[in-house]
Design a protein around this motif. Structure first.
Motif, mmCIF file in Angstrom:
data_model
loop_
_atom_site.group_PDB
_atom_site.id
_atom_site.type_symbol
_atom_site.label_atom_id
_atom_site.label_comp_id
_atom_site.label_asym_id
_atom_site.label_seq_id
_atom_site.Cartn_x
_atom_site.Cartn_y
_atom_site.Cartn_z
ATOM 1 N N LYS A 3 0.841 -1.192 0.000
ATOM 2 C CA LYS A 3 0.000 0.000 0.000
ATOM 3 C C LYS A 3 0.881 1.249 0.000
ATOM 4 O O LYS A 3 1.850 1.340 0.743
ATOM 5 C CB LYS A 3 -0.884 -0.024 1.245
ATOM 6 N N ALA A 4 0.540 2.219 -0.841
ATOM 7 C CA ALA A 4 1.283 3.474 -0.893
ATOM 8 C C ALA A 4 1.026 4.267 0.383
ATOM 9 O O ALA A 4 -0.098 4.332 0.864
ATOM 10 C CB ALA A 4 0.870 4.290 -2.100
ATOM 11 N N MET A 5 2.064 4.846 0.923
ATOM 12 C CA MET A 5 1.934 5.644 2.133
ATOM 13 C C MET A 5 2.421 7.050 1.845
ATOM 14 O O MET A 5 3.339 7.248 1.069
ATOM 15 C CB MET A 5 2.723 5.016 3.272
ATOM 16 N N LYS A 6 1.817 8.006 2.496
ATOM 17 C CA LYS A 6 2.185 9.395 2.269
ATOM 18 C C LYS A 6 2.837 9.984 3.512
ATOM 19 O O LYS A 6 2.480 9.642 4.626
ATOM 20 C CB LYS A 6 0.946 10.215 1.913
ATOM 21 N N VAL A 12 7.242 17.034 8.672
ATOM 22 C CA VAL A 12 8.710 17.061 8.686
ATOM 23 C C VAL A 12 9.184 18.437 9.137
ATOM 24 O O VAL A 12 10.035 18.564 10.031
ATOM 25 C CB VAL A 12 9.292 16.722 7.297
ATOM 26 N N VAL A 13 8.620 19.475 8.554
ATOM 27 C CA VAL A 13 9.016 20.840 8.896
ATOM 28 C C VAL A 13 8.697 21.131 10.365
ATOM 29 O O VAL A 13 9.508 21.703 11.085
ATOM 30 C CB VAL A 13 8.331 21.859 7.959
ATOM 31 N N GLU A 14 7.507 20.707 10.815
ATOM 32 C CA GLU A 14 7.109 20.934 12.209
ATOM 33 C C GLU A 14 8.112 20.300 13.173
ATOM 34 O O GLU A 14 8.544 20.929 14.142
ATOM 35 C CB GLU A 14 5.720 20.339 12.439
ATOM 36 N N LEU A 15 8.501 19.071 12.897
ATOM 37 C CA LEU A 15 9.460 18.383 13.767
ATOM 38 C C LEU A 15 10.825 19.055 13.735
ATOM 39 O O LEU A 15 11.477 19.200 14.763
ATOM 40 C CB LEU A 15 9.569 16.914 13.374
ATOM 41 N N LEU A 16 11.255 19.472 12.549
ATOM 42 C CA LEU A 16 12.554 20.132 12.442
ATOM 43 C C LEU A 16 12.559 21.488 13.133
ATOM 44 O O LEU A 16 13.571 21.917 13.677
ATOM 45 C CB LEU A 16 12.953 20.282 10.978
ATOM 46 N N TYR A 26 13.565 10.605 14.230
ATOM 47 C CA TYR A 26 13.862 9.636 13.177
ATOM 48 C C TYR A 26 12.615 9.402 12.336
ATOM 49 O O TYR A 26 11.500 9.487 12.837
ATOM 50 C CB TYR A 26 14.297 8.294 13.771
ATOM 51 N N PHE A 27 12.839 9.088 11.080
ATOM 52 C CA PHE A 27 11.745 8.686 10.195
ATOM 53 C C PHE A 27 11.881 7.192 9.962
ATOM 54 O O PHE A 27 12.950 6.697 9.604
ATOM 55 C CB PHE A 27 11.818 9.438 8.864
ATOM 56 N N ASP A 28 10.794 6.469 10.181
ATOM 57 C CA ASP A 28 10.763 5.019 9.990
ATOM 58 C C ASP A 28 10.327 4.723 8.556
ATOM 59 O O ASP A 28 9.179 4.962 8.194
ATOM 60 C CB ASP A 28 9.777 4.408 10.992
ATOM 61 N N LYS A 29 11.259 4.249 7.747
ATOM 62 C CA LYS A 29 10.968 3.971 6.334
ATOM 63 C C LYS A 29 10.028 2.782 6.154
ATOM 64 O O LYS A 29 9.443 2.617 5.095
ATOM 65 C CB LYS A 29 12.272 3.705 5.562
ATOM 66 N N GLU A 33 6.268 6.580 9.631
ATOM 67 C CA GLU A 33 5.934 7.386 10.804
ATOM 68 C C GLU A 33 7.214 7.968 11.376
ATOM 69 O O GLU A 33 8.315 7.492 11.116
ATOM 70 C CB GLU A 33 5.213 6.538 11.848
ATOM 71 N N PHE A 34 7.049 8.997 12.192
ATOM 72 C CA PHE A 34 8.180 9.620 12.847
ATOM 73 C C PHE A 34 8.313 9.066 14.252
ATOM 74 O O PHE A 34 7.320 8.816 14.930
ATOM 75 C CB PHE A 34 8.011 11.137 12.883
ATOM 76 N N VAL A 35 9.543 8.855 14.669
ATOM 77 C CA VAL A 35 9.850 8.321 15.983
ATOM 78 C C VAL A 35 10.673 9.381 16.701
ATOM 79 O O VAL A 35 11.694 9.842 16.176
ATOM 80 C CB VAL A 35 10.658 7.006 15.870
ATOM 81 N N THR A 36 10.200 9.798 17.879
ATOM 82 C CA THR A 36 10.935 10.790 18.653
ATOM 83 C C THR A 36 11.169 10.258 20.061
ATOM 84 O O THR A 36 10.338 9.523 20.607
ATOM 85 C CB THR A 36 10.166 12.127 18.745
ATOM 86 N N PHE A 37 12.299 10.618 20.608
ATOM 87 C CA PHE A 37 12.604 10.251 21.991
ATOM 88 C C PHE A 37 13.705 11.169 22.496
ATOM 89 O O PHE A 37 14.440 11.781 21.721
ATOM 90 C CB PHE A 37 13.003 8.773 22.117
ATOM 91 N N SER A 38 13.788 11.261 23.815
ATOM 92 C CA SER A 38 14.767 12.151 24.426
ATOM 93 C C SER A 38 16.166 11.545 24.338
ATOM 94 O O SER A 38 16.334 10.323 24.222
ATOM 95 C CB SER A 38 14.401 12.401 25.898
ATOM 96 N N GLN A 39 17.156 12.417 24.422
ATOM 97 C CA GLN A 39 18.543 11.944 24.438
ATOM 98 C C GLN A 39 18.783 11.097 25.684
ATOM 99 O O GLN A 39 19.580 10.165 25.660
ATOM 100 C CB GLN A 39 19.512 13.132 24.384
ATOM 101 N N GLU A 40 18.055 11.406 26.750
ATOM 102 C CA GLU A 40 18.156 10.617 27.986
ATOM 103 C C GLU A 40 17.725 9.172 27.724
ATOM 104 O O GLU A 40 18.384 8.222 28.157
ATOM 105 C CB GLU A 40 17.285 11.240 29.072
ATOM 106 N N SER A 41 16.627 9.006 26.981
ATOM 107 C CA SER A 41 16.173 7.653 26.625
ATOM 108 C C SER A 41 17.178 6.965 25.706
ATOM 109 O O SER A 41 17.403 5.756 25.822
ATOM 110 C CB SER A 41 14.808 7.701 25.939
ATOM 111 N N ALA A 42 17.787 7.725 24.818
ATOM 112 C CA ALA A 42 18.813 7.168 23.922
ATOM 113 C C ALA A 42 20.007 6.663 24.724
ATOM 114 O O ALA A 42 20.509 5.557 24.475
ATOM 115 C CB ALA A 42 19.250 8.207 22.897
ATOM 116 N N ARG A 43 20.460 7.467 25.689
ATOM 117 C CA ARG A 43 21.600 7.049 26.529
ATOM 118 C C ARG A 43 21.243 5.803 27.338
ATOM 119 O O ARG A 43 22.053 4.886 27.475
ATOM 120 C CB ARG A 43 22.024 8.195 27.439
ATOM 121 N N ALA A 44 20.012 5.773 27.877
ATOM 122 C CA ALA A 44 19.568 4.608 28.662
ATOM 123 C C ALA A 44 19.486 3.367 27.778
ATOM 124 O O ALA A 44 19.848 2.269 28.204
ATOM 125 C CB ALA A 44 18.225 4.905 29.318
ATOM 126 N N ALA A 45 19.027 3.534 26.540
ATOM 127 C CA ALA A 45 18.942 2.403 25.605
ATOM 128 C C ALA A 45 20.337 1.884 25.273
ATOM 129 O O ALA A 45 20.556 0.673 25.238
ATOM 130 C CB ALA A 45 18.214 2.826 24.334
#
Length: 112
Positions: A3-6, A12-16, A26-29, A33-45
């Protein structure tokens, strides 16, 4: 048949425009969808810290960070972490990642 997705360019502009260095975007190809998380969560991961004790919203954020940090398939496009963002170049780079030639051409034409 796939299925084509838009993707809404406005999103994109709003997030930037959030331009918060404490958040990863991040954009999930795969899901478009867009994936957002804090740098704190990134460090914990990255440190593989447990997160069972966290409230649900933080667990969801941490799961997103884990998913992106553990990815080896090039599924995610990192939108920004830089202090100064060249929005046009980022959108252009994203456009070139679109596999469908017609859609890629339309998007490139639209941003020019």
């Amino acid at each position: 048949m796939r299925k084509a997705m838009k993707v809404k360019l406005d999103k994109v502009v709003e997030l930037l425009e959030m331009d918060n260095p404490e958040w990863a975007i991040y954009f999930d190809k795969q899901t478009y969808e867009f994936v957002t998380f804090s740098q704190e969560s990134a460090r914990a991961a990255e440190a593989d810290e447990p997160y069972d004790h966290l409230p649900e919203w933080q667990r969801n954020e941490r799961k997103a960070a884990d998913m992106v940090m553990d990815d080896v398939s090039d599924r995610f496009i990192h939108l920004s972490e830089e202090e100064h963002v060249d929005e046009y170049r980022m959108i252009e780079e994203f456009s070139y990642s679109i596999k469908d030639e017609l859609k890629r051409g339309s998007l490139l034409k639209a941003i020019r």
